[in-house]
Design a protein around this motif. Structure first.
Motif, mmCIF file in Angstrom:
data_model
loop_
_atom_site.group_PDB
_atom_site.id
_atom_site.type_symbol
_atom_site.label_atom_id
_atom_site.label_comp_id
_atom_site.label_asym_id
_atom_site.label_seq_id
_atom_site.Cartn_x
_atom_site.Cartn_y
_atom_site.Cartn_z
ATOM 1 N N HIS A 284 0.792 -1.236 0.000
ATOM 2 C CA HIS A 284 0.000 0.000 0.000
ATOM 3 C C HIS A 284 0.826 1.289 0.000
ATOM 4 C CE1 HIS A 284 -3.743 -2.208 0.677
ATOM 5 N NE2 HIS A 284 -3.021 -2.980 1.468
ATOM 6 N N PHE A 285 2.128 1.176 0.112
ATOM 7 C CA PHE A 285 2.959 2.374 0.273
ATOM 8 C C PHE A 285 3.988 2.394 -0.859
ATOM 9 C CE2 PHE A 285 6.939 4.079 2.305
ATOM 10 C CZ PHE A 285 6.496 5.371 2.534
ATOM 11 N N PRO A 286 4.162 3.543 -1.505
ATOM 12 C CA PRO A 286 5.122 3.584 -2.622
ATOM 13 C C PRO A 286 6.563 3.624 -2.087
ATOM 14 C CG PRO A 286 4.081 5.740 -2.335
ATOM 15 C CD PRO A 286 3.495 4.843 -1.282
ATOM 16 N N LEU A 287 7.091 2.452 -1.742
ATOM 17 C CA LEU A 287 8.413 2.389 -1.099
ATOM 18 C C LEU A 287 9.511 2.990 -1.989
ATOM 19 C CD1 LEU A 287 10.182 1.583 1.268
ATOM 20 C CD2 LEU A 287 10.426 -0.689 0.276
ATOM 21 N N ASN A 288 9.411 2.751 -3.303
ATOM 22 C CA ASN A 288 10.483 3.287 -4.159
ATOM 23 C C ASN A 288 10.507 4.812 -4.129
ATOM 24 O OD1 ASN A 288 11.357 0.758 -4.764
ATOM 25 N ND2 ASN A 288 10.239 0.620 -6.707
ATOM 26 N N ASP A 289 9.313 5.424 -4.068
ATOM 27 C CA ASP A 289 9.272 6.904 -3.975
ATOM 28 C C ASP A 289 9.905 7.335 -2.660
ATOM 29 O OD1 ASP A 289 7.901 6.810 -6.294
ATOM 30 O OD2 ASP A 289 5.942 7.401 -5.470
#
Ligand SMILES: Cc1ncc(COP(=O)(O)O)c(C=O)c1O
Length: 398
Positions: A284-289
């Motif tokens: 659910h979380f844009p880890l790469n961003d």
């Protein structure tokens, strides 16, 4: 009672970082010593939401889990690994309690007391502790700004017949250096020729200041040639939060299987709550961003630290600008003992790690490791001013 500790424990040295932290307790100290990520950048809300989702799944979320790790997390990690050209299935992966445990498990299953492990010189302090505790014979290989010197590694392989080489090729700790492609290929080629296993430790590889830079892992390079020579480990400690104590290792099934057996003996499995939380976070979380955001912030902090040090106009304090990671590795004037400098610095309420602790042999005493990720702004400026004052006084006295 007279405690009769094992000979490995008697040889065990306490980490210099811990000793410094003890020395600085209760003081208003600015520390560049620990490898700490910036707390203000932790994705606190996203981790809280992920943990809440885990609790919503019910009581089962609190049950014992598999030693190899929570399967949905391993599946997601396999996808992330494939994006870096490392193609594995979940049964070629084990979740560990930080990558520190992966280093420990690999040493336990592969090495007997007295076996030789080759390491970069200098290298990660806590890996030296693991190898010491396992009673290994740690042989340092001369290394320069491009990584391990391959001719030296070959000479030592012939001489010592090591079972394993331990390396941190991308933004190493303590040097921050990144190995050239030539050295990466060179080491793989050597290990294939001499039948030596590589333990590739990669906690910092994603913290790169040039988002487009590409540093192929040894694991991916080995894969092209048939594979099986590299065990790769990484961690969420630097990209998400160290408190979750979650890392992973990938490698041949046989190796991962034996790591799982050793892990059963050590702790049955890593925290399933943390693993499920990370699984939800990845969904659910844009880890790469997030990684891009922290990398940008850390790059800015490095620039600030370098600017503050440059202002001092020392002619004989040098460093190579790191392209990622968390550490600046200073070379201080010849003959200067950075442990003595640390004692002077602590009097001024600033701390760093003296370089000598990172050497398996032939310590260079005029080196110092400064972490640039934990402090910023005014606090970093004050810390570097204190450090500079200590160094200037020290230089005037010498
Ligand atoms: C090179 C290296 N390997 C492993 C670790 C251990 O990390 P973890 O928190 O995943 O156990 C660290 C932590 O600083 C590190 O610098």
């Amino acid at each position: 009672m007279e405690y009769r500790f094992s000979s490995n424990v008697q040889r065990l040295q306490s980490s210099a970082v811990r000793d410094i932290l003890k020395l600085t307790q209760g003081k208003e100290i600015i520390s560049f010593a620990g490898g700490l990520p910036a707390e203000e950048l932790f994705p606190l809300d996203a981790i809280r939401e992920a943990a809440e989702r885990v609790f919503q799944t019910g009581k089962n979320s609190l049950q014992y889990g598999l030693t190899e790790g929570y399967l949905p997390l391993r599946e997601q990690l396999c996808v992330r690994m494939a994006q870096k050209n490392m193609h594995v299935t979940p049964d070629e992966m084990i979740i560990t309690t930080g990558s520190q445990q992966a280093i420990d498990l690999v040493s336990r299953i592969l090495m007997n007391p007295g076996d030789v492990v080759l390491v970069e010189n200098p290298t990660y302090l806590a890996s030296l502790q693991v190898f010491g505790l396992s009673g290994l014979n740690v042989v340092p290989v001369e290394s320069d700004k491009d990584g391990m010197i391959i001719e030296e590694a070959e000479r030592l392989m012939k001489q010592h017949k090591p079972k394993m080489v331990y390396v941190v090729p991308t933004f190493g700790n303590p040097t921050g250096r990144v190995w050239s492609l030539e050295r990466r290929k060179g080491l793989i080629e050597l290990c294939q020729r001499y039948g030596v296993l590589v333990l590739e430790d990669d906690p910092y590889g994603e913290i790169k200041f040039d988002a487009n830079a590409n540093y192929p892992t040894l694991f991916s390079l080995d894969g092209k040639e048939g594979g099986g020579h590299v065990i790769y480990t990484s961690t969420f400690s630097k990209t998400v939060a160290p408190a979750l104590r979650t890392g992973w290792a990938i490698g041949p099934r046989q190796v991962i299987g034996n790591m799982a057996k050793a892990k059963q003996a050590a702790d049955l499995h890593s925290s399933t709550l943390d693993q499920q939380t990370l699984d939800q976070l990845l969904q659910h979380f844009p880890l790469n961003d997030h990684i891009r955001t922290i990398s940008k912030a850390y790059g800015d902090r490095l620039q600030q630290m370098q600017a503050l040090l440059t202002q001092q106009r020392w002619s004989d304090v040098k460093w190579v600008e790191p392209k990622g990671g968390m550490f600046l590795w200073l070379e201080l004037p010849e003959g200067l003992d950075s442990e003595a400098l640390l004692r002077a610095a602590v009097q001024k309420n600033v701390a760093f790690v003296p370089g000598a602790s990172f050497y398996a042999a032939d310590p260079q005493r005029n080196k110092a490791r400064l972490n640039f990720t934990y402090t910023t702004g005014e606090r970093m400026a004050t810390g570097i001013a204190r450090f500079s004052e200590a160094l200037n006084e020290f230089l005037a006295r010498c």
